[in-house]
Design a protein around this motif. Structure first.
Motif, PDB file in Angstrom:
ATOM      1  N   UNK A   1       0.800  -1.106  -0.028  1.00 55.96           N
ATOM      2  CA  UNK A   1       0.000   0.006  -0.016  1.00 55.96           C
ATOM      3  C   UNK A   1       0.676   1.177   0.010  1.00 55.96           C
ATOM      4  N   UNK A   2       2.026   1.205   0.800  1.00 57.55           N
ATOM      5  CA  UNK A   2       2.922   2.414   0.779  1.00 57.55           C
ATOM      6  C   UNK A   2       3.517   2.456  -0.692  1.00 57.55           C
ATOM      7  N   UNK A   3       3.937   1.453  -0.988  1.00 62.45           N
ATOM      8  CA  UNK A   3       4.507   1.492  -2.610  1.00 62.45           C
ATOM      9  C   UNK A   3       3.510   2.026  -3.586  1.00 62.45           C
ATOM     10  N   UNK A   4       2.111   1.662  -3.529  1.00 68.16           N
ATOM     11  CA  UNK A   4       1.293   2.125  -4.197  1.00 68.16           C
ATOM     12  C   UNK A   4       1.110   3.731  -4.115  1.00 68.16           C
ATOM     13  N   UNK A   5       1.096   4.215  -2.770  1.00 64.78           N
ATOM     14  CA  UNK A   5       1.152   5.636  -2.438  1.00 64.78           C
ATOM     15  C   UNK A   5       2.187   6.299  -3.091  1.00 64.78           C
ATOM     16  N   UNK A   6       3.394   5.698  -2.929  1.00 70.86           N
ATOM     17  CA  UNK A   6       4.572   6.397  -3.369  1.00 70.86           C
ATOM     18  C   UNK A   6       4.525   6.642  -4.917  1.00 70.86           C
ATOM     19  N   UNK A   7       3.364   5.748  -5.664  1.00 73.75           N
ATOM     20  CA  UNK A   7       3.250   6.174  -7.090  1.00 73.75           C
ATOM     21  C   UNK A   7       2.137   6.708  -7.342  1.00 73.75           C
ATOM     22  N   UNK A   8       1.449   7.061  -6.539  1.00 73.52           N
ATOM     23  CA  UNK A   8       0.250   8.000  -6.725  1.00 73.52           C
ATOM     24  C   UNK A   8      -1.032   6.544  -7.264  1.00 73.52           C
ATOM     25  N   UNK A   9      -0.579   5.382  -7.042  1.00 67.21           N
ATOM     26  CA  UNK A   9      -1.426   4.370  -7.262  1.00 67.21           C
ATOM     27  C   UNK A   9      -1.866   4.512  -8.709  1.00 67.21           C
ATOM     28  N   UNK A  10      -1.050   4.805  -9.721  1.00 67.96           N
ATOM     29  CA  UNK A  10      -1.494   5.252 -11.262  1.00 67.96           C
ATOM     30  C   UNK A  10      -0.768   4.046 -11.975  1.00 67.96           C
ATOM     31  N   UNK A  11      -1.418   3.973 -13.390  1.00 66.86           N
ATOM     32  CA  UNK A  11      -0.890   3.197 -14.184  1.00 66.86           C
ATOM     33  C   UNK A  11       0.294   3.386 -14.942  1.00 66.86           C
ATOM     34  N   UNK A  12       1.468   3.416 -14.143  1.00 65.09           N
ATOM     35  CA  UNK A  12       2.753   3.471 -14.895  1.00 65.09           C
ATOM     36  C   UNK A  12       3.106   2.414 -15.589  1.00 65.09           C
ATOM     37  N   UNK A  13       3.879   2.622 -16.698  1.00 70.80           N
ATOM     38  CA  UNK A  13       4.583   1.517 -17.337  1.00 70.80           C
ATOM     39  C   UNK A  13       5.130   0.718 -16.269  1.00 70.80           C
ATOM     40  N   UNK A  14       5.230  -0.584 -16.251  1.00 72.32           N
ATOM     41  CA  UNK A  14       6.079  -1.478 -15.262  1.00 72.32           C
ATOM     42  C   UNK A  14       7.554  -1.191 -15.580  1.00 72.32           C
ATOM     43  N   UNK A  15       7.847  -0.520 -16.934  1.00 71.65           N
ATOM     44  CA  UNK A  15       9.560  -0.569 -17.028  1.00 71.65           C
ATOM     45  C   UNK A  15       9.768   0.793 -16.643  1.00 71.65           C
ATOM     46  N   UNK A  16       8.897   1.685 -16.048  1.00 71.95           N
ATOM     47  CA  UNK A  16       9.388   3.013 -15.517  1.00 71.95           C
ATOM     48  C   UNK A  16      10.202   2.961 -14.373  1.00 71.95           C
ATOM     49  N   UNK A  17      11.457   3.561 -14.602  1.00 68.53           N
ATOM     50  CA  UNK A  17      12.529   3.483 -13.449  1.00 68.53           C
ATOM     51  C   UNK A  17      11.919   3.983 -12.195  1.00 68.53           C
ATOM     52  N   UNK A  18      11.733   3.228 -11.132  1.00 68.36           N
ATOM     53  CA  UNK A  18      11.140   3.559  -9.812  1.00 68.36           C
ATOM     54  C   UNK A  18      11.743   4.999  -9.394  1.00 68.36           C
ATOM     55  N   UNK A  19      13.143   5.178  -9.612  1.00 72.14           N
ATOM     56  CA  UNK A  19      13.569   6.307  -9.017  1.00 72.14           C
ATOM     57  C   UNK A  19      12.934   7.770  -9.678  1.00 72.14           C
ATOM     58  N   UNK A  20      12.563   7.447 -10.805  1.00 72.47           N
ATOM     59  CA  UNK A  20      11.982   8.525 -11.683  1.00 72.47           C
ATOM     60  C   UNK A  20      10.737   8.823 -11.128  1.00 72.47           C
ATOM     61  N   UNK A  21       9.893   8.187 -10.489  1.00 70.64           N
ATOM     62  CA  UNK A  21       8.802   8.241  -9.939  1.00 70.64           C
ATOM     63  C   UNK A  21       8.902   8.921  -8.587  1.00 70.64           C
TER      64      UNK A  21
END
Ligand SMILES: O=P(O)(O)OC[C@@]1(O)O[C@H](CO)[C@@H](O)[C@@H]1O
Length: 408
Positions: free
Chosen positions: A336-356
């Motif tokens: 759930x915290x991971x989802x919140x860190x990404x705004x729980x959005x449909x990012x492409x799964x290859x998006x570098x986590x650090x960019x988000x």
């Protein structure tokens, strides 16, 4: 104030919603929330009025319209009124999925009079599940306690032990009672030998190298679940404090019960007392160190209503950003915290986590088992393999990531 890098709203993908046809989010809202509310009724001895409140909530999901909260004694009433403002005349499927979940668990507290003076004030509707999550993990807790008692024998942080503790803590995140009620599924296996191939991004060695360079630093945990997962967090905290890699460790906890198993300060204290009562010598030694660190203010327990809000993590208030900016490393725990860190959005799964998560004010390591249809930092070949090998890989909790985002 620490410079903040907010994600550009124009560049962000749309939020995950329960209205996404055939999605896990849809079944979560349309089916799972009602099951959780029914279990709250079954596991408590509430008055008929409270049971009726909960049954009305169940009836409202998913096609009823969301409404303002009505528990006038609560400390977050005004905040929730503003959160809900954009979603007037929306049903539970039409609002963002994470929002719907955070709102659902807050409505459970309204229904059970959690904030209302009287018999039910501050009664945790999920207490039975949380306590069961501990009592069904006795053997695993004894094994982990023995392990951490050995791990702290070296005067300097032993990276081999530290990496195993991080793996234990990752897999402890499988024990999620909003998905699998305590005791129903064997999720507390203490198994560091579990195939590393289940870890889709593994920065453990980088994290261990960074911690091995630390002396008397500050390290923070944005905590997820009580129960067995919290034992894993406490093991790492014990290791960091006893080897003095950290002078202080902060646990950032939920201000009230939510997501069934999310941990509050009360849960941490209950857990350390539970461990201290053990007849197992290793468990008792582990518990006494923890109680000592809490008493001597080296393990600091903090709670904040932001951690129970429906907001993405990039909307952390300045007080939290400026506090976390003092950390040398932040452990971000759970799905759930991971989802919140990404705004729980449909990012492409290859998006570098650090960019988000570039907005985080200190180095970050996310420990997450996948329990929702969201991911980042994966390779295309991995995704193709997973879709073929395990079609439920995004939501069955069998796969995990340990992702380090540096801020040196
Ligand atoms: O934060 P945790 O405990 O790791 O996982 C919680 C969670 O991801 O699991 C459920 C299934 O998706 C969701 O309700 C919730 O967001």
């Amino acid at each position: 104030m620490k410079q903040r890098n907010f994600p550009d709203p124009e560049l962000m993908p749309p939020p995950i919603k329960g209205s996404d046809e055939g999605s896990f989010a849809h079944s979560s809202v349309a089916v799972r929330l009602g099951v959780i509310a029914k279990r709250v009724i079954a596991e408590n001895d509430f008055t008929p009025e409270i049971v009726e409140n909960l049954e009305k909530l169940i009836q409202e999901i998913p096609y009823g319209l969301v409404r303002p909260l009505q528990d006038t004694h609560s400390p977050d009433l005004a905040a929730w009124t503003s959160y809900l403002e954009p979603f007037q005349n929306c049903n539970w499927l039409e609002i963002p999925w994470y929002f719907a979940e955070a709102y659902f668990y807050r409505r459970i507290l309204e229904a059970t009079h959690y904030f209302q003076p009287g018999r039910w004030q501050a009664v945790d509707p999920f207490e039975y599940q949380k306590n069961l999550g501990l009592s069904t993990a006795i053997d695993a807790i004894a094994a982990l306690s023995n392990f951490v008692n050995n791990a702290i024998q070296d005067i300097h942080p032993n990276k081999t032990y530290l990496k195993e503790l991080i793996y234990f803590d990752l897999w402890g995140n499988r024990a999620d009672m909003s998905l699998w009620p305590a005791g129903e599924v064997e999720q507390n296996r203490v198994e560091s030998e579990r195939e590393k191939s289940y870890i889709l991004a593994d920065d453990t060695s980088k994290v261990a190298d960074r911690i091995a360079s630390f002396s008397s630093t500050r390290i923070d945990f944005i905590i997820d679940n009580a129960g067995f997962e919290l034992i894993g967090d406490l093991c790492i905290a014990d290791f960091l404090l006893t080897t003095n890699a950290a002078g202080t460790v902060y646990f950032h906890l939920k201000a009230h019960p939510t997501f069934v198993s999310d941990a509050t300060i009360k849960d941490v204290i209950y857990t350390t007392e539970f461990l201290a009562k053990s007849s197992d010598r290793d468990v008792k030694a582990f518990a006494l160190r923890l109680k000592n660190y809490i008493a001597n203010n080296r393990l600091k327990l903090r709670e904040h209503l932001f951690w129970t809000s429906p907001l993405p993590l990039w909307e952390m208030p300045d007080t939290i950003v400026n506090d976390l900016a003092r950390s040398h490393l932040i452990f971000l725990k759970g799905d759930a915290n991971y989802r919140r860190s990404m705004g729980d959005r449909h990012w492409p799964f290859t998006t570098p986590y650090g960019d988000i998560v570039s907005y985080f004010p200190a180095p970050l390591v996310a420990l997450r088992t996948l329990k929702s249809e969201l991911a980042a930092g994966l390779q295309t070949a991995q995704i193709e393999m997973l879709n073929h090998q395990d079609p439920d890989w995004l939501t069955n909790g069998q796969w995990g990531v340990i992702q380090f985002v540096d801020r040196s």
